[in-house]
Design an enzyme around this catalytic site. Structure first.
Site, PDB file in Angstrom:
ATOM      1  N   CYS A  20       0.845  -1.205   0.000  1.00 39.85           N
ATOM      2  CA  CYS A  20       0.000   0.000   0.000  1.00 39.85           C
ATOM      3  C   CYS A  20       0.878   1.252   0.000  1.00 39.85           C
ATOM      4  O   CYS A  20       0.670   2.182  -0.784  1.00 39.85           O
ATOM      5  CB  CYS A  20      -0.898   0.018   1.235  1.00 39.85           C
ATOM      6  SG  CYS A  20      -1.971  -1.415   1.425  1.00 39.85           S
ATOM      7  N   CYS A  84     -21.296  41.129   6.245  1.00 42.32           N
ATOM      8  CA  CYS A  84     -22.013  40.804   5.010  1.00 42.32           C
ATOM      9  C   CYS A  84     -21.400  39.588   4.337  1.00 42.32           C
ATOM     10  O   CYS A  84     -20.415  39.041   4.813  1.00 42.32           O
ATOM     11  CB  CYS A  84     -21.979  41.994   4.043  1.00 42.32           C
ATOM     12  SG  CYS A  84     -20.303  42.391   3.489  1.00 42.32           S
ATOM     13  N   ASP A 496      35.407  18.915  17.638  1.00 40.37           N
ATOM     14  CA  ASP A 496      35.891  20.285  17.704  1.00 40.37           C
ATOM     15  C   ASP A 496      36.282  20.558  19.160  1.00 40.37           C
ATOM     16  O   ASP A 496      35.709  19.956  20.073  1.00 40.37           O
ATOM     17  CB  ASP A 496      34.783  21.233  17.253  1.00 40.37           C
ATOM     18  CG  ASP A 496      35.175  22.692  17.417  1.00 40.37           C
ATOM     19  OD1 ASP A 496      36.233  23.070  16.903  1.00 40.37           O
ATOM     20  OD2 ASP A 496      34.414  23.430  18.075  1.00 40.37           O
TER      21      ASP A 496
END
Length: 795
Positions: A20, A84, A496
């Site tokens: 699917c 409106c 680092d």
């Protein structure tokens, strides 16, 4: 100019197996500008698309045309300010144009807006804010009651179907034992009409979902598990109907009925799906826990008054009051007060962090002991917690490369199984037992129902979901399934130094020079955001020196700085900077060398081309660094320190924490090339960094790991984010990856092994169909259950 790309997560309903997901994914990727990834385990599609060529409605339509549904939510909003029809039309058009909105209807008479939307793309607060942006107001309809989640409703529905199917199947199951053990039961149980009455509702009402799923898939030119179930149970059911008709025509005929086979098969499959759905719901616990960390309300200061409002109503710039013991509602900045804050939910660090004015605070962390006033800087989806949840969701919805083989196989799986079933039928009826239709049919049905593409489809994503969720609980965010897979193969970790191995907050430990030299130095460094500069400025402030105006300032990467202040030319930096400017170092060399031997960052100071002294800054090593590096060594991982500092300083730090390999005096732009050099030696490299200058190296490495206390640029460039600065999370991340990949391999082994062994056994006629159905139903459950073991992994 690059095309803009949007990214959405869409919940999909109706998927039953990997076939699917593959079908939906293929159809989505056919759309112009779309790159989709569909995950059957999470039941979600992660879709990247170009909004200029495709919109969310096109994507939804494609999924629905493929035969599946999109899980949307519906909300009813009270709209305020409409006068409106033009108002309602404008709001409706505006909402319908939003990405993630499927349909919006605004009713002027009732002053309500009904909006169907994708909850993974937008939230109710986004709909409200959009309405407000065009001059109206909106709020959630107070009359609507909270609905239970879709998954809970679906689980209840599955349980009801299972119980109904089990009740109807029970009498038929008894007839099976009559055949097996010769038990005596009332004759009605053996009557064809009685069995027909019980089996028919199971087949066509309870089992209708399988026919529906099969039809949708076949209509789109694909096949999934529903096809196998529909074929197998229909063959048993309709053959039984045929035998019943023969019995009706001749009541002395002894029909060979298999109603119990079809009914019990559907019941067992429903049982397996119910157990699978329950188990899958447990895989989302990590996200639930993260979301539950959020505060529900916020105390906002408005017009001099403190009022409690829902968290969704907090806007950027609002002023919040947070009392001792309360959760900080959103990300923000303290504008008044001081306190200590428990950030353990994000960083895992149990010791509260001291905070004062101008310090940042993170939403959902706990204010321990001080009253603080906070300005909201990030709200809603922009907060740190929301970002974490999004990262986890995307990771859980992504595919790992290890899943590709399962995806390829599952694409061909169902047609091949149907072919094997037909071949089994033909061989039995022509060669093994010529003319024996029933035996051939039973063997073919067994082949159809024992095959399980679901187990293959679930093998990887369920483990990814649980593994990334468990890692998130520990403060480790994997940004995708491919990253959790690649991390397990890491053999070299590059660290680092500043801000990663060390705390990144250095202090001045030595200074030789007069007040004028320090005044010039501090004045030059005042405008810099570099942590070394900050240490120097604080040191000068402690001496009560005034800062001078800087006329010119130049940062020289890998060397230092140059400034002109009050007609003095100031140079501060390493030996190379002085050599480049033909400045004699002289006696200052001894001071500088000693500072470097002590592991400090020493800098030479020149005023008007004459050395005026040195300054040394020390950055303390993180308390967890040594143990973390030892744990990496225990995992047989080489640890390399990469730094712009000189070799002597780097060696001093390396000796403190147990690092063997040092790459020192590296310019920021050279970090990525140093990582590449290690890769060219055949090493799988993880780069760990926290700064902007680490971003290229993080991208270049096989796995980029960002320290969560670092810059957003570094975090964005990384594949994995470690929340907080605890280096112990690095070996934990690698361990989580190794355990997750091991779990995936176990799942794939059993999924492949089950089908490889089960199909031939069924084809040989050694399994009754109901036994094959039980094995198929439980195979998916076993895969999900094995994945859930990751919830107990100890990192």
């Amino acid at each position: 100019m690059e095309n803009k790309t949007n990214k959405e997560t869409i919940s999909i309903t109706g998927m039953t197996c990997a076939a699917c997901a593959n079908r939906i994914e293929k159809n989505l990727n056919k759309l112009d500008g779309v790159n989709a990834n569909v995950n059957v385990s999470t039941e979600k599609a992660t879709v990247e698309y170009n909004p200029e060529t495709t919109n969310i409605k096109d994507i939804t339509k494609s999924i629905e045309n493929t035969g599946y549904g999109v899980l949307n939510e519906k909300v009813e909003l009270d709209v305020i300010g409409m006068t409106c029809a033009a108002c309602s039309n404008r709001i409706e058009k505006t909402l319908n144009r939003m990405d993630g909105v499927q349909n919006a209807m605004v009713n002027l008479t009732t002053e309500k807006a009904t909006v169907e939307y994708n909850p993974n793309a937008i939230g109710v607060e986004d709909l409200i804010k959009k309405t407000q942006s065009i001059g109206y107001d909106a709020q959630i309809n107070k009359g609507s009651s909270e609905k239970k989640s879709q998954k809970e409703q679906e689980l209840k529905k599955q349980l009801f179907k299972l119980i109904a199917s089990a009740i109807l199947s029970a009498p038929l199951l008894i007839t099976m034992f009559v055949h097996l053990f010769g038990l005596k039961i009332p004759n009605i149980f053996m009557a064809p009409w009685f069995q027909f009455i019980l089996a028919t509702p199971i087949q066509f009402i309870i089992g209708w979902q399988f026919y529906k799923g099969a039809y949708k898939n076949l209509r789109n030119g694909s096949a999934n598990m529903d096809v196998l179930v529909a074929l197998g149970t229909s063959a048993a059911y309709f053959y039984s109907v045929y035998e019943s008709i023969k019995w009706l025509n001749n009541l002395n005929y002894m029909p060979h009925l298999y109603f119990e086979t079809s009914a019990v098969l559907i019941t067992l499959i429903l049982f397996g799906k119910y157990l699978e759905a329950r188990a899958k719901s447990q895989t989302t616990n990590a996200l639930s826990k993260l979301l539950n960390l959020q505060a529900k309300e916020a105390r906002v200061l408005k017009d001099g008054k403190e009022i409690m409002i829902p968290l969704s109503d907090v806007n950027k710039g609002d002023i919040l009051i947070v009392k001792p013991g309360e959760k900080i509602p959103v990300d923000g900045k303290i504008i008044k007060g001081m306190t200590s804050i428990d950030e353990s939910m994000l960083t895992g660090e149990s010791i509260p962090v001291e905070k004062t004015k101008d310090d940042s605070v993170i939403g959902s962390t706990i204010n321990k002991n001080g009253l603080i006033t906070v300005e909201a800087t990030k709200v809603g989806k922009d907060t740190a917690l929301a970002s974490i949840v999004k990262v986890v969701e995307e990771a859980q919805g992504s595919k790992a490369p290890i899943q590709r083989l399962a995806d390829i196989i599952s694409g061909y799986f169902v047609p091949v199984v149907v072919g094997i079933a037909l071949l089994t039928f033909v061989i039995w009826i022509t060669l093994v037992q010529p003319g024996d239709f029933e035996t051939a049919l039973v063997a073919a049905i067994s082949v159809l129902v024992i095959a399980c593409p679901c187990a293959l489809g679930l093998a990887t994503p369920t483990s990814i979901m649980v593994g990334t969720g468990k890692a998130a609980e520990s403060g480790i965010l994997f940004k995708g399934g491919e990253h959790i897979e690649n991390t397990h193969a890491i053999d070299t970790v590059v660290l680092d130094k500043t801000g990663t191995i060390t705390n990144g907050k250095p202090e001045v430990t030595n200074f030789s020079g007069d007040d004028l030299t320090l005044q010039l130095l501090a004045s030059a460094e005042k405008g810099s955001e570099h942590p070394l500069a900050d240490a120097i400025v604080k040191y000068a402030q402690g001496k009560n020196l005034e800062f001078l105006e800087v006329d010119e300032f130049q940062s020289i990467p890998g060397r230092g700085i140059k400034a002109i202040i009050d007609e003095h030319v100031l140079l501060v930096g390493n030996r190379k900077l002085m050599e480049d400017n033909d400045i004699v170092i002289g006696k200052a060399e001894n001071e500088l060398s000693q500072q470097e031997k002590d592991g400090k960052t020493g800098m030479l100071i020149s005023v008007d081309n004459v050395i005026k002294g040195t300054i040394a800054v020390a950055d303390t090593v993180k308390t967890s660094a040594k143990e973390a590096i030892q744990q990496l060594h225990d995992l047989n991982i080489e640890v390399v320190m990469l730094t712009g500092d000189n070799k002597i300083t780097a060696q001093a730090i390396a000796e403190q924490v147990g690092i063997d390999t040092i790459i020192a005096e590296v310019l920021p732009e050279e970090k990525a090339s140093k990582v590449e050099e290690l890769q060219q030696q055949g090493k799988k490299v993880a780069m760990v960094g926290d700064g902007v200058n680490d971003a290229p190296a993080l991208v270049k490495s096989d796995i980029g790991i960002a320290i969560g206390t670092g810059t957003e640029v570094a975090i964005e460039a990384a594949d994995v984010t470690i929340l907080g600065g605890d280096l112990l999370l690095i070996p934990k991340a690698i361990k989580a990856s190794k355990l997750t990949i091991r779990n995936i391999r176990q799942n794939l082994f059993w999924a492949f092994g089950y089908n490889i062994a089960g199909i031939p056994v069924a084809a040989l006629g050694l399994l009754a169909p109901w036994v094959a159905g039980a094995a198929m139903a439980l195979s998916s459950v076993s895969v999900v259950t094995n994945a859930l073991r990751l919830k107990r992994m100890k990192l």
